[in-house]
Design a protein around this motif. Structure first.
Motif, PDB file in Angstrom:
ATOM      1  N   UNK A  27       0.709  -1.044  -0.324  1.00  0.00           N
ATOM      2  CA  UNK A  27      -0.119  -0.149  -0.459  1.00  0.00           C
ATOM      3  C   UNK A  27       0.874   1.451   0.360  1.00  0.00           C
ATOM      4  N   UNK A  28       2.203   0.943   0.214  1.00  0.00           N
ATOM      5  CA  UNK A  28       2.990   2.145   0.911  1.00  0.00           C
ATOM      6  C   UNK A  28       3.046   2.652  -0.718  1.00  0.00           C
ATOM      7  N   UNK A  29       3.514   1.922  -1.811  1.00  0.00           N
ATOM      8  CA  UNK A  29       3.768   1.765  -2.863  1.00  0.00           C
ATOM      9  C   UNK A  29       3.101   3.101  -3.979  1.00  0.00           C
ATOM     10  N   UNK A  45       4.726   7.279 -10.902  1.00  0.00           N
ATOM     11  CA  UNK A  45       5.347   8.625 -10.248  1.00  0.00           C
ATOM     12  C   UNK A  45       6.557   9.138 -10.677  1.00  0.00           C
ATOM     13  N   UNK A  46       7.431   7.559 -10.950  1.00  0.00           N
ATOM     14  CA  UNK A  46       9.099   7.799 -11.206  1.00  0.00           C
ATOM     15  C   UNK A  46       8.730   8.600 -12.741  1.00  0.00           C
ATOM     16  N   UNK A  74      -3.953  12.249  -5.174  1.00  0.00           N
ATOM     17  CA  UNK A  74      -3.158  10.677  -6.278  1.00  0.00           C
ATOM     18  C   UNK A  74      -2.245  10.590  -5.401  1.00  0.00           C
ATOM     19  N   UNK A  75      -1.629  11.186  -3.860  1.00  0.00           N
ATOM     20  CA  UNK A  75      -0.806  10.826  -3.758  1.00  0.00           C
ATOM     21  C   UNK A  75      -0.731  11.263  -2.070  1.00  0.00           C
ATOM     22  N   UNK A 103       6.903   5.641   5.298  1.00  0.00           N
ATOM     23  CA  UNK A 103       6.484   6.717   4.171  1.00  0.00           C
ATOM     24  C   UNK A 103       5.849   5.689   3.626  1.00  0.00           C
ATOM     25  N   UNK A 104       5.085   6.013   2.658  1.00  0.00           N
ATOM     26  CA  UNK A 104       3.809   5.836   2.066  1.00  0.00           C
ATOM     27  C   UNK A 104       3.282   7.297   1.504  1.00  0.00           C
ATOM     28  N   UNK A 105       3.437   6.415   0.205  1.00  0.00           N
ATOM     29  CA  UNK A 105       2.498   7.238  -1.200  1.00  0.00           C
ATOM     30  C   UNK A 105       0.928   6.940  -0.390  1.00  0.00           C
ATOM     31  N   UNK A 106       0.068   5.730  -0.053  1.00  0.00           N
ATOM     32  CA  UNK A 106      -1.183   5.430   0.198  1.00  0.00           C
ATOM     33  C   UNK A 106      -1.834   7.215   0.730  1.00  0.00           C
ATOM     34  N   UNK A 107      -2.708   6.539   0.036  1.00  0.00           N
ATOM     35  CA  UNK A 107      -4.327   8.530   0.152  1.00  0.00           C
ATOM     36  C   UNK A 107      -4.962   7.831   1.346  1.00  0.00           C
TER      37      UNK A 107
END
Ligand SMILES: [Zn+2]
Ligand SMILES: [Zn+2]
Ligand SMILES: [Zn+2]
Length: 224
Positions: free
Chosen positions: A13-15, A20-21, A85-86, A152-156
């Motif tokens: 879920x953090x991915x 994004x890359x 989104x992020x 550290x997570x990109x999950x909203x």
């Protein structure tokens, strides 16, 4: 003690989203190959193959497109455009033309840059807000694999509607200190520091148009 499966799920879920890359690696503000007089300042999160211009937009019907803007010669996105989104709650926002923006990538700096207690966990650039951990979305992405405790997570967050209301008030509190914001963005360019001292309030807004030309050459290639 969480199970291996629960940890793997939490890790997945953090991915960040797959686009994004590619977004962080693109060169923006260059001429469009299909529309030569048009600068490419958009990115399609569906196609994510290259930077696109306004003339390209009709080729991406219904696609989520993000507009890239320029601050101190570097690509930024508006927080309002990406926060759904992020998860970017721990990335330092800067005030730019009345909107909060975030840098896509870390910016070159001399030595350790300006003084400050709070620093980007990845590149050590001094930050303004205690709540922030990264100077840019790129530094947050770089920190992800090293972050073994999953902070550290990109999950909203699921309650992103109320979340965004909450972070908005955080951001406006941040906007109460425009001099701090101005000082920081002025220092990115070095020579802009003197003009920031003489006209602190307008420097941030004025910088992209006046600053992008003189800072472009040395800053953009290092940013790729
Ligand atoms: Zn185009
Ligand atoms: Zn597209
Ligand atoms: Zn950084």
């Amino acid at each position: 003690m969480p199970s291996i499966k629960a940890m793997a799920l939490a890790d997945a879920e953090r991915v960040p989203p797959a686009w994004l890359q590619p977004l962080l690696e693109k060169n923006f503000f260059e001429d469009c190959p299909n529309h030569p007089l048009s600068n490419c300042n958009f990115f399609c999160t569906v196609c994510s193959d290259r930077a696109i211009c306004t003339g390209c937009l009709p080729d991406h019907p219904g696609h989520q497109v993000i507009q890239i803007r320029k601050l101190s010669g570097h690509g930024v996105v508006r927080v309002a455009d990406v926060e759904a989104l992020l998860n970017v709650s721990d990335v330092q926002p800067y005030l730019h033309n009345g909107h909060h923006v975030m840098f896509l990538n870390k910016r070159p700096m001399a030595g350790r840059g300006r003084a400050g207690e709070i620093r980007c966990e990845e590149c050590e650039r001094a930050l303004l807000d205690v709540a922030c951990r990264f100077c840019s979305i790129g530094c947050k992405l770089a920190a992800l694999p090293e972050d073994l405790d999953f902070t550290v997570s990109f999950a909203v967050p699921p309650e992103s509607d109320s979340e965004s209301g909450g972070s908005d008030s955080d951001y406006s509190a941040d906007g109460d200190r425009p001099s701090g914001l101005t000082r920081t963005s002025a220092q990115e360019g070095g020579e802009a520091g003197t003009s920031a001292a003489s006209k602190p309030q307008t420097t941030v807004a004025a910088e992209p148009s006046s600053g992008q030309h003189r800072q472009n050459n040395n800053s953009v290639p290092k940013n790729i």
